[in-house]
Motif scaffolding. Sequence first.
Motif, PDB file in Angstrom:
ATOM      1  N   THR A   1       0.846  -1.191   0.000  1.00  0.00           N
ATOM      2  CA  THR A   1       0.000   0.000   0.000  1.00  0.00           C
ATOM      3  C   THR A   1       0.875   1.231   0.000  1.00  0.00           C
ATOM      4  N   HIS A   2       0.572   2.178  -0.877  1.00  0.00           N
ATOM      5  CA  HIS A   2       1.314   3.429  -0.956  1.00  0.00           C
ATOM      6  C   HIS A   2       0.383   4.570  -0.598  1.00  0.00           C
ATOM      7  N   ALA A   3       0.865   5.503   0.199  1.00  0.00           N
ATOM      8  CA  ALA A   3       0.085   6.707   0.503  1.00  0.00           C
ATOM      9  C   ALA A   3       0.533   7.798  -0.465  1.00  0.00           C
ATOM     10  N   PHE A   4      -0.303   8.096  -1.442  1.00  0.00           N
ATOM     11  CA  PHE A   4       0.032   9.090  -2.450  1.00  0.00           C
ATOM     12  C   PHE A   4      -0.829  10.317  -2.292  1.00  0.00           C
ATOM     13  N   ARG A   5      -0.267  11.457  -2.644  1.00  0.00           N
ATOM     14  CA  ARG A   5      -1.063  12.650  -2.855  1.00  0.00           C
ATOM     15  C   ARG A   5      -1.455  12.606  -4.312  1.00  0.00           C
ATOM     16  N   THR A   6      -2.650  12.986  -4.655  1.00  0.00           N
ATOM     17  CA  THR A   6      -3.101  12.961  -6.037  1.00  0.00           C
ATOM     18  C   THR A   6      -3.151  14.372  -6.581  1.00  0.00           C
ATOM     19  N   VAL A   7      -2.495  14.569  -7.707  1.00  0.00           N
ATOM     20  CA  VAL A   7      -2.486  15.853  -8.391  1.00  0.00           C
ATOM     21  C   VAL A   7      -3.000  15.593  -9.794  1.00  0.00           C
ATOM     22  N   VAL A   8      -4.095  16.217 -10.190  1.00  0.00           N
ATOM     23  CA  VAL A   8      -4.609  16.014 -11.542  1.00  0.00           C
ATOM     24  C   VAL A   8      -3.954  17.047 -12.447  1.00  0.00           C
ATOM     25  N   ILE A   9      -3.143  16.566 -13.411  1.00  0.00           N
ATOM     26  CA  ILE A   9      -2.460  17.492 -14.310  1.00  0.00           C
ATOM     27  C   ILE A   9      -3.040  17.478 -15.713  1.00  0.00           C
ATOM     28  N   LEU A  10      -3.781  16.442 -16.046  1.00  0.00           N
ATOM     29  CA  LEU A  10      -4.413  16.411 -17.349  1.00  0.00           C
ATOM     30  C   LEU A  10      -5.646  15.544 -17.261  1.00  0.00           C
ATOM     31  N   GLU A  11      -6.568  15.784 -18.145  1.00  0.00           N
ATOM     32  CA  GLU A  11      -7.773  14.975 -18.174  1.00  0.00           C
ATOM     33  C   GLU A  11      -7.961  14.425 -19.579  1.00  0.00           C
ATOM     34  N   ILE A  12      -8.170  13.119 -19.656  1.00  0.00           N
ATOM     35  CA  ILE A  12      -8.441  12.450 -20.922  1.00  0.00           C
ATOM     36  C   ILE A  12      -9.723  11.667 -20.692  1.00  0.00           C
ATOM     37  N   SER A  13     -10.834  12.201 -21.043  1.00  0.00           N
ATOM     38  CA  SER A  13     -12.172  11.680 -20.769  1.00  0.00           C
ATOM     39  C   SER A  13     -12.401  11.523 -19.265  1.00  0.00           C
ATOM     40  N   ASP A  14     -11.750  10.623 -18.598  1.00  0.00           N
ATOM     41  CA  ASP A  14     -11.773  10.526 -17.137  1.00  0.00           C
ATOM     42  C   ASP A  14     -10.544  11.264 -16.633  1.00  0.00           C
ATOM     43  N   ALA A  15     -10.498  11.536 -15.359  1.00  0.00           N
ATOM     44  CA  ALA A  15      -9.284  12.144 -14.791  1.00  0.00           C
ATOM     45  C   ALA A  15      -8.250  11.046 -14.573  1.00  0.00           C
ATOM     46  N   TYR A  16      -7.100  11.218 -15.171  1.00  0.00           N
ATOM     47  CA  TYR A  16      -5.977  10.307 -14.965  1.00  0.00           C
ATOM     48  C   TYR A  16      -5.025  11.024 -14.014  1.00  0.00           C
ATOM     49  N   PRO A  17      -4.928  10.595 -12.771  1.00  0.00           N
ATOM     50  CA  PRO A  17      -4.118  11.347 -11.816  1.00  0.00           C
ATOM     51  C   PRO A  17      -2.619  11.124 -11.996  1.00  0.00           C
ATOM     52  N   LEU A  18      -1.887  12.180 -11.707  1.00  0.00           N
ATOM     53  CA  LEU A  18      -0.442  12.097 -11.575  1.00  0.00           C
ATOM     54  C   LEU A  18      -0.200  11.958 -10.081  1.00  0.00           C
ATOM     55  N   LEU A  19       0.319  10.812  -9.660  1.00  0.00           N
ATOM     56  CA  LEU A  19       0.503  10.537  -8.248  1.00  0.00           C
ATOM     57  C   LEU A  19       1.859  11.047  -7.787  1.00  0.00           C
ATOM     58  N   GLU A  20       1.884  11.644  -6.618  1.00  0.00           N
ATOM     59  CA  GLU A  20       3.089  12.262  -6.082  1.00  0.00           C
ATOM     60  C   GLU A  20       3.477  11.555  -4.787  1.00  0.00           C
ATOM     61  N   ARG A  21       4.740  11.242  -4.656  1.00  0.00           N
ATOM     62  CA  ARG A  21       5.233  10.544  -3.461  1.00  0.00           C
ATOM     63  C   ARG A  21       6.579  11.124  -3.068  1.00  0.00           C
ATOM     64  N   ASP A  22       6.828  11.270  -1.790  1.00  0.00           N
ATOM     65  CA  ASP A  22       8.139  11.744  -1.347  1.00  0.00           C
ATOM     66  C   ASP A  22       9.207  10.693  -1.644  1.00  0.00           C
ATOM     67  N   THR A  23       8.941   9.429  -1.277  1.00  0.00           N
ATOM     68  CA  THR A  23       9.895   8.333  -1.477  1.00  0.00           C
ATOM     69  C   THR A  23       9.167   7.133  -2.069  1.00  0.00           C
ATOM     70  N   ILE A  24       9.809   6.486  -3.035  1.00  0.00           N
ATOM     71  CA  ILE A  24       9.249   5.291  -3.672  1.00  0.00           C
ATOM     72  C   ILE A  24      10.418   4.440  -4.144  1.00  0.00           C
ATOM     73  N   ALA A  25      10.204   3.161  -4.308  1.00  0.00           N
ATOM     74  CA  ALA A  25      11.273   2.310  -4.832  1.00  0.00           C
ATOM     75  C   ALA A  25      11.640   2.768  -6.245  1.00  0.00           C
ATOM     76  N   SER A  26      10.659   2.816  -7.142  1.00  0.00           N
ATOM     77  CA  SER A  26      10.905   3.214  -8.531  1.00  0.00           C
ATOM     78  C   SER A  26       9.608   3.756  -9.129  1.00  0.00           C
ATOM     79  N   THR A  27       9.647   4.974  -9.663  1.00  0.00           N
ATOM     80  CA  THR A  27       8.454   5.529 -10.304  1.00  0.00           C
ATOM     81  C   THR A  27       8.071   4.692 -11.518  1.00  0.00           C
ATOM     82  N   GLN A  28       9.052   4.232 -12.268  1.00  0.00           N
ATOM     83  CA  GLN A  28       8.754   3.466 -13.471  1.00  0.00           C
ATOM     84  C   GLN A  28       8.148   2.112 -13.135  1.00  0.00           C
ATOM     85  N   THR A  29       8.658   1.453 -12.113  1.00  0.00           N
ATOM     86  CA  THR A  29       8.071   0.179 -11.702  1.00  0.00           C
ATOM     87  C   THR A  29       6.641   0.381 -11.236  1.00  0.00           C
ATOM     88  N   PHE A  30       6.391   1.449 -10.478  1.00  0.00           N
ATOM     89  CA  PHE A  30       5.038   1.720 -10.009  1.00  0.00           C
ATOM     90  C   PHE A  30       4.092   1.962 -11.181  1.00  0.00           C
TER      91      PHE A  30
END
Length: 86
Positions: A2-31
């Motif tokens: 489980t990851h605790a993310f802040r959600t920042v919506v930077i673009l909308e493509i029909s539905d809102a696709y959130p850009l998730l923000e985290r202070d620390t993560i193993a790998s953004t690409q893996t996530f």
Amino acid sequence: TTHAFRTVVILEISDAYPLLERDTIASTQTFVTDSVRSGQKVAGCTAKHQTAGRGRFVRTWFSPADSSLSVSLAFWQYPNHPRPHL
């Protein structure tokens, strides 16, 4: 995991696709890769610190805390792309 993310919506493509923000993560690409493969609709993920980041060609990516902003994006506009999570 489980990851605790802040959600920042930077673009909308029909539905809102959130850009998730985290202070620390193993790998953004893996996530983002795991999110896309599981069907979760995300625009991407940012982090101030990666503990197991990776670059192109599976190279290790060093991202000391607060030294950079790591970002991985998903491009949903290309549904037939063999790897839309890159």
